[in-house]
Design a protein around this motif. Structure first.
Motif, PDB file in Angstrom:
ATOM      1  N   CYS A 216       0.830  -1.201   0.000  1.00  0.00           N
ATOM      2  CA  CYS A 216       0.000   0.000   0.000  1.00  0.00           C
ATOM      3  C   CYS A 216       0.866   1.253   0.000  1.00  0.00           C
ATOM      4  N   SER A 217       0.229   2.379  -0.296  1.00  0.00           N
ATOM      5  CA  SER A 217       0.927   3.667  -0.300  1.00  0.00           C
ATOM      6  C   SER A 217      -0.102   4.777  -0.156  1.00  0.00           C
ATOM      7  N   GLU A 218       0.386   5.999  -0.056  1.00  0.00           N
ATOM      8  CA  GLU A 218      -0.513   7.146   0.001  1.00  0.00           C
ATOM      9  C   GLU A 218      -1.281   7.310  -1.302  1.00  0.00           C
ATOM     10  N   ARG A 219      -0.697   6.810  -2.407  1.00  0.00           N
ATOM     11  CA  ARG A 219      -1.308   7.018  -3.722  1.00  0.00           C
ATOM     12  C   ARG A 219      -1.475   5.671  -4.425  1.00  0.00           C
ATOM     13  N   PRO A 220      -2.463   4.879  -4.022  1.00  0.00           N
ATOM     14  CA  PRO A 220      -2.667   3.578  -4.669  1.00  0.00           C
ATOM     15  C   PRO A 220      -2.990   3.746  -6.148  1.00  0.00           C
ATOM     16  N   GLY A 221      -2.498   2.792  -6.927  1.00  0.00           N
ATOM     17  CA  GLY A 221      -2.729   2.840  -8.356  1.00  0.00           C
ATOM     18  C   GLY A 221      -1.746   3.690  -9.113  1.00  0.00           C
ATOM     19  N   VAL A 222      -0.902   4.436  -8.397  1.00  0.00           N
ATOM     20  CA  VAL A 222       0.113   5.274  -9.046  1.00  0.00           C
ATOM     21  C   VAL A 222       1.440   4.530  -9.037  1.00  0.00           C
TER      22      VAL A 222
ATOM     23  N   GLY B 220      16.743   1.252 -11.544  1.00  0.00           N
ATOM     24  CA  GLY B 220      16.801   0.500 -12.787  1.00  0.00           C
ATOM     25  C   GLY B 220      15.657   0.785 -13.733  1.00  0.00           C
ATOM     26  N   GLY B 221      14.776   1.721 -13.381  1.00  0.00           N
ATOM     27  CA  GLY B 221      13.713   2.107 -14.290  1.00  0.00           C
ATOM     28  C   GLY B 221      12.428   1.333 -14.163  1.00  0.00           C
ATOM     29  N   MET B 222      12.398   0.313 -13.312  1.00  0.00           N
ATOM     30  CA  MET B 222      11.152  -0.426 -13.104  1.00  0.00           C
ATOM     31  C   MET B 222      10.156   0.425 -12.321  1.00  0.00           C
ATOM     32  N   ARG B 223       8.886   0.036 -12.412  1.00  0.00           N
ATOM     33  CA  ARG B 223       7.845   0.696 -11.633  1.00  0.00           C
ATOM     34  C   ARG B 223       6.965  -0.356 -10.972  1.00  0.00           C
ATOM     35  N   VAL B 224       6.592  -0.084  -9.733  1.00  0.00           N
ATOM     36  CA  VAL B 224       5.718  -0.976  -8.983  1.00  0.00           C
ATOM     37  C   VAL B 224       4.468  -0.194  -8.610  1.00  0.00           C
TER      38      VAL B 224
END
Length: 310
Positions: A34-40, A46-50
């Motif tokens: 989880c995070s403050e901005r789910p879905g973002v 290395g340039g990956m995004r989760v």
């Protein structure tokens, strides 16, 4: 302790996040990121995004909140994250921070007056930014329940997570998680230490003789080394001191005996594990596990003894 939420900061290192996933993203744990901005999408090295799927409300259901280390430590934390962490602690959840994840807790004011494991190369920055936080520079991980920290995210981070599982579910459960972890993470954790055949032979002997005198002098003689040389090589090979390693193995053996042998009393478990007295075993159990050996046995042996007896 079966509901686990990983709190992601605005950036994250993929390996550090993977440590939490490898340990807890498996039955019987309920696991979420989880995070403050789910879905973002959150950028990683290395340039990956989760992309975290849950918002901070997920922390309200968690028994354990694991803070993912950012790519670089920060001095500030958002008010929503601070409030969510404070609320989690107030209702009895544990908060785990591997490596630089401790900076987020320090920024939230949750580490003031507490002692933490030094977050790797960032220890000096932690001291400068957060002078009210005490650092134990020799600790691989630090259990200051309900907040637990580790000096790194590979071997130390894995050890911290397994320690917490063992604390609440027993050594057998921690061993089962360890054996089921992906070889990639396990091998990285081991390979970060320098192999030393001489030290490895002493370790193997010590594991089979935990009831014997395992002082550094005895261990160094078996390795045909001076105590200073042995201590240096031991730390390079294991990441810790001979005393801390022996103590950890003795506590684990005592846990195993109390879990799997219902007839084994505290005095017997202490002797077989190498403690000079039951009182000393009680002292270390209380410090490490937050309970007495008798309480630990009552909590765990019924869960594991049937399978152990076959």
């Amino acid at each position: 302790m079966r509901n686990v939420a990983v709190l992601m900061p605005s950036t994250v290192r993929p390996f550090d996040l993977a440590v939490y996933c490898e340990v807890w993203d498996r039955p019987p744990f309920a696991f979420a990121i989880c995070s403050e901005r789910p879905g973002v999408p959150v950028p990683t090295a290395g340039g990956m995004r989760v992309t975290p799927a849950e918002d901070l409300d997920r922390l309200a259901a968690a028994d354990v909140v694991a803070v993912a280390p950012p790519q670089e430590p920060a001095r500030d934390v958002g008010p929503a994250t601070r409030e969510a962490l404070e609320n989690a602690l107030a209702r009895g959840a544990r908060v785990v921070a591997a490596g630089a994840g401790a900076f987020l807790l320090a920024a939230a004011g949750l580490l003031d007056g507490r002692t933490v494991a030094a977050p790797g190369p960032y220890a000096d920055r932690m001291r400068a930014w957060f002078p009210r936080v005490r650092i134990d520079p020799g600790a691989r991980y630090r259990d200051d329940d309900p907040i637990l920290t580790s000096a790194g995210t590979a071997a130390a981070g894995i050890d911290l997570c397994l320690h917490l599982i063992g604390k609440d579910h027993g050594a057998a459960a921690a061993a089962a998680v360890w054996s089921g972890m992906a070889l990639g993470v396990a091998r990285v954790a081991e390979d970060r230490r320098r192999r030393d055949d001489g030290v490895d032979q002493v370790l193997a002997w010590a594991l089979g003789n935990l009831q014997e005198d395992l002082s550094i002098e005895v261990l160094a003689r078996r390795a045909f080394l001076s105590t200073r040389s042995f201590a240096r090589r031991f730390r390079a090979a294991t990441g810790t001191t001979p005393y801390a390693w022996v103590l950890e193995q003795r506590i684990r053996l005592a846990q195993h005996l109390l879990e799997t042998e219902p007839a084994c009393g505290v005095e017997e478990a202490a002797g077989r594990a190498g403690f000079s007295s039951a009182a000393l075993l009680r002292q270390h159990f209380q410090r490490r596990l937050g309970c007495s050996p008798s309480q630990y046995r009552q909590r765990h042996h019924e869960r594991f003894a049937p399978s152990a007896r076959g």
